[in-house]
Design a protein around this motif. Structure first.
Motif, PDB file in Angstrom:
ATOM      1  N   ALA A   1       0.842  -1.189   0.000  1.00 26.07           N
ATOM      2  CA  ALA A   1       0.000   0.000   0.000  1.00 26.07           C
ATOM      3  C   ALA A   1       0.881   1.244   0.000  1.00 26.07           C
ATOM      4  CB  ALA A   1      -0.919   0.009   1.220  1.00 26.07           C
ATOM      5  N   THR A   2       0.590   2.162  -0.898  1.00 28.56           N
ATOM      6  CA  THR A   2       1.358   3.392  -1.022  1.00 28.56           C
ATOM      7  C   THR A   2       0.525   4.565  -0.552  1.00 28.56           C
ATOM      8  OG1 THR A   2       2.549   2.510  -2.936  1.00 28.56           O
ATOM      9  CG2 THR A   2       2.635   4.884  -2.600  1.00 28.56           C
ATOM     10  N   ALA A   3       1.047   5.304   0.429  1.00 31.32           N
ATOM     11  CA  ALA A   3       0.397   6.531   0.888  1.00 31.32           C
ATOM     12  C   ALA A   3       0.669   7.626  -0.143  1.00 31.32           C
ATOM     13  CB  ALA A   3       0.934   6.932   2.256  1.00 31.32           C
ATOM     14  N   LEU A   4      -0.379   8.261  -0.636  1.00 35.79           N
ATOM     15  CA  LEU A   4      -0.217   9.195  -1.747  1.00 35.79           C
ATOM     16  C   LEU A   4      -0.004  10.639  -1.312  1.00 35.79           C
ATOM     17  CD1 LEU A   4      -2.895   7.789  -4.229  1.00 35.79           C
ATOM     18  CD2 LEU A   4      -0.468   7.232  -4.039  1.00 35.79           C
ATOM     19  N   ASN A   5      -0.684  11.074  -0.258  1.00 30.15           N
ATOM     20  CA  ASN A   5      -0.621  12.504   0.048  1.00 30.15           C
ATOM     21  C   ASN A   5      -0.643  12.858   1.531  1.00 30.15           C
ATOM     22  OD1 ASN A   5      -3.384  11.877   0.441  1.00 30.15           O
ATOM     23  ND2 ASN A   5      -3.852  12.501  -1.658  1.00 30.15           N
ATOM     24  N   LYS A   6      -0.902  11.910   2.410  1.00 31.91           N
ATOM     25  CA  LYS A   6      -0.904  12.177   3.845  1.00 31.91           C
ATOM     26  C   LYS A   6      -0.332  10.972   4.589  1.00 31.91           C
ATOM     27  CE  LYS A   6      -4.972  15.227   4.058  1.00 31.91           C
ATOM     28  NZ  LYS A   6      -6.307  15.428   4.711  1.00 31.91           N
ATOM     29  N   ALA A   7       0.268  11.231   5.726  1.00 26.03           N
ATOM     30  CA  ALA A   7       0.694  10.141   6.599  1.00 26.03           C
ATOM     31  C   ALA A   7      -0.545   9.414   7.126  1.00 26.03           C
ATOM     32  CB  ALA A   7       1.533  10.666   7.746  1.00 26.03           C
ATOM     33  N   THR A   8      -0.448   8.093   7.217  1.00 25.40           N
ATOM     34  CA  THR A   8      -1.595   7.300   7.656  1.00 25.40           C
ATOM     35  C   THR A   8      -1.110   5.974   8.217  1.00 25.40           C
ATOM     36  OG1 THR A   8      -3.722   6.344   6.974  1.00 25.40           O
ATOM     37  CG2 THR A   8      -1.920   6.220   5.387  1.00 25.40           C
ATOM     38  N   PRO A   9      -1.823   5.403   9.180  1.00 25.80           N
ATOM     39  CA  PRO A   9      -1.480   4.040   9.607  1.00 25.80           C
ATOM     40  C   PRO A   9      -1.985   3.020   8.592  1.00 25.80           C
ATOM     41  CG  PRO A   9      -3.369   4.824  10.836  1.00 25.80           C
ATOM     42  CD  PRO A   9      -2.923   5.970   9.975  1.00 25.80           C
ATOM     43  N   VAL A  10      -1.205   1.957   8.385  1.00 27.45           N
ATOM     44  CA  VAL A  10      -1.609   0.855   7.513  1.00 27.45           C
ATOM     45  C   VAL A  10      -1.197  -0.451   8.198  1.00 27.45           C
ATOM     46  CG1 VAL A  10      -1.426  -0.238   5.249  1.00 27.45           C
ATOM     47  CG2 VAL A  10      -1.230   2.263   5.446  1.00 27.45           C
ATOM     48  N   ASN A  11      -2.139  -1.370   8.277  1.00 29.61           N
ATOM     49  CA  ASN A  11      -1.873  -2.686   8.865  1.00 29.61           C
ATOM     50  C   ASN A  11      -2.883  -3.655   8.266  1.00 29.61           C
ATOM     51  OD1 ASN A  11      -1.014  -4.800  10.511  1.00 29.61           O
ATOM     52  ND2 ASN A  11      -2.358  -4.217  12.196  1.00 29.61           N
ATOM     53  N   LEU A  12      -2.505  -4.319   7.188  1.00 29.47           N
ATOM     54  CA  LEU A  12      -3.402  -5.234   6.503  1.00 29.47           C
ATOM     55  C   LEU A  12      -3.225  -6.654   7.026  1.00 29.47           C
ATOM     56  CD1 LEU A  12      -2.879  -4.000   2.830  1.00 29.47           C
ATOM     57  CD2 LEU A  12      -4.474  -3.123   4.558  1.00 29.47           C
ATOM     58  N   ALA A  13      -4.282  -7.443   6.961  1.00 32.48           N
ATOM     59  CA  ALA A  13      -4.214  -8.845   7.385  1.00 32.48           C
ATOM     60  C   ALA A  13      -5.184  -9.658   6.553  1.00 32.48           C
ATOM     61  CB  ALA A  13      -4.543  -8.992   8.863  1.00 32.48           C
TER      62      ALA A  13
END
Length: 363
Positions: free
Chosen positions: A179-191
């Motif tokens: 997953a690529t963050a495009l314009n803002k910092a964000t949490p990512v945690n996929l399962a």
């Protein structure tokens, strides 16, 4: 490798979903991957990037589907069990549905007092786009794509998400997520939320199966299933599964949310953030001699023993009951956004989150 046409017997439906007018015009299908020998196959749907079936042989060559699921797409859309789905933008729980990022408090669309698996319309409740599909050959695969928009379920920033399922020899299933963050910092945690029963999805409970989790520590939780922030040793506790252990000997010695059974995150031994695969867990069914090893590159794995499963009508008329499967969800630590001592899940603009897992079957 060239793209293939959609699987000729794929079931295609146009669903009028409460996901916006554009989503209502998208097509949902079922796609099969199969090895050359024909004794190892999976089915995937782009509804929730869901793993619908995994068919592998046992020691006598008998084929069985080893993941729980439904017969129809409509049941996946309406079902509440999240069988085989990809959950996100942040898997597991976020306390109070909020966190602070770069000095700003982010409020998510919570259900009750927490947010679970990305919210009520997380990645498991949307239609993904099929980007590539190669149904057969030496390494058949399918790649699914989803654009998560800024503010979706309250999460900041646009996010491009890809999931690829692929078969390889001898009986390996890999799942790659990025997953690529495009314009803002964000949490990512996929399962991936597959419910595994290596004896076969309709073979009853898994209490006679033998499990091993290669983790010396775990993250204790409070009554709301939120981590306390401690990373505690498993030694001397029923959570110690470092040696192969029959599930039935431990499942009633632990509990989650007041129900007997495992529902806990383990800190995987040897993880150092280098992106390398490590053996995380193994499950073996003595009756069929079918076994599964899980390898992944994430710091944690959630072990859930289907404690709340009860009377769910599944594939082929099977009825799934309590302890009918195990979930082994490799992941970042739950509620990491509120625990600075946990490995960070924050992805900044231009950065890429990566999650790779391999399910290795033997018999």
């Amino acid at each position: 490798m060239a793209r293939a046409a959609p699987f000729p017997v794929a079931l295609l439906l146009c669903l009028a979903l409460a996901c916006g007018a554009d989503a209502a015009r998208k097509t949902v299908g079922v796609y099969e991957l199969k090895n050359k020998k024909g004794d190892f196959s999976i089915k995937v749907t782009n509804w929730g990037a869901t793993l619908m079936s995994v068919i592998v042989p046992d020691s006598k060559g008998n084929l069985a589907d080893v993941v729980l699921g439904y017969d129809t797409l409509a049941e996946y859309v309406d079902g509440s069990s999240a069988f085989g789905t990809v959950v996100g933008r942040v898997a597991n729980r976020i306390a109070n549905g909020s966190f602070v990022l770069d000095g700003k408090t982010i409020h998510l669309n919570k259900d009750g007092t927490t947010v679970l698996h990305g919210g009520h319309r997380g990645f498991n409740r949307v239609i993904w786009t099929v980007k590539e599909y190669v149904p057969s050959g030496d390494s058949p695969y399918i790649t699914l794509y989803y654009r998560s928009f800024n503010g979706e379920q309250g999460f900041p920033g646009d996010l491009d998400v890809y999931v690829t399922y692929q078969l390889s020899s001898p009986y390996h299933l890999s799942a790659r997520m990025n997953a690529t963050a495009l314009n803002k910092a964000t949490p990512v945690n996929l399962a991936n939320h597959a419910y595994w029963n290596v004896g076969g999805h309709g073979s009853g409970d898994v209490l006679g199966q033998v499990i091993q989790v290669l983790a010396s520590r775990y993250t204790p939780v409070d009554r709301s299933m939120i981590p306390t922030g401690e990373v505690a040793p498993v030694s001397g506790t029923p959570y110690d599964l470092r040696a192969p252990t029959p599930l039935g000997s431990r499942v009633r010695l632990v509990s989650g949310a007041g129900m007997a059974g495992f529902d806990i995150n383990y800190a995987v031994d040897g993880w150092d953030g280098d992106g390398g695969l490590r053996k995380v867990a193994a499950v073996r069914d003595p009756a069929s001699r079918r076994a599964l090893e899980l390898w992944a590159d994430q710091p944690g794995v959630q072990l859930y023993t289907s404690n709340w499963l009860s009377g769910v009508k599944g594939k082929g008329g099977a009825v799934y009951g309590q302890y009918g499967a195990v979930c082994l969800e490799t992941q970042g630590f739950p509620d990491a956004v509120n625990h600075p001592n946990f490995p960070s899940q924050i992805v900044r603009p231009g950065q890429v989150y990566r999650h790779h897992m391999v399910f290795k079957f033997s018999f």
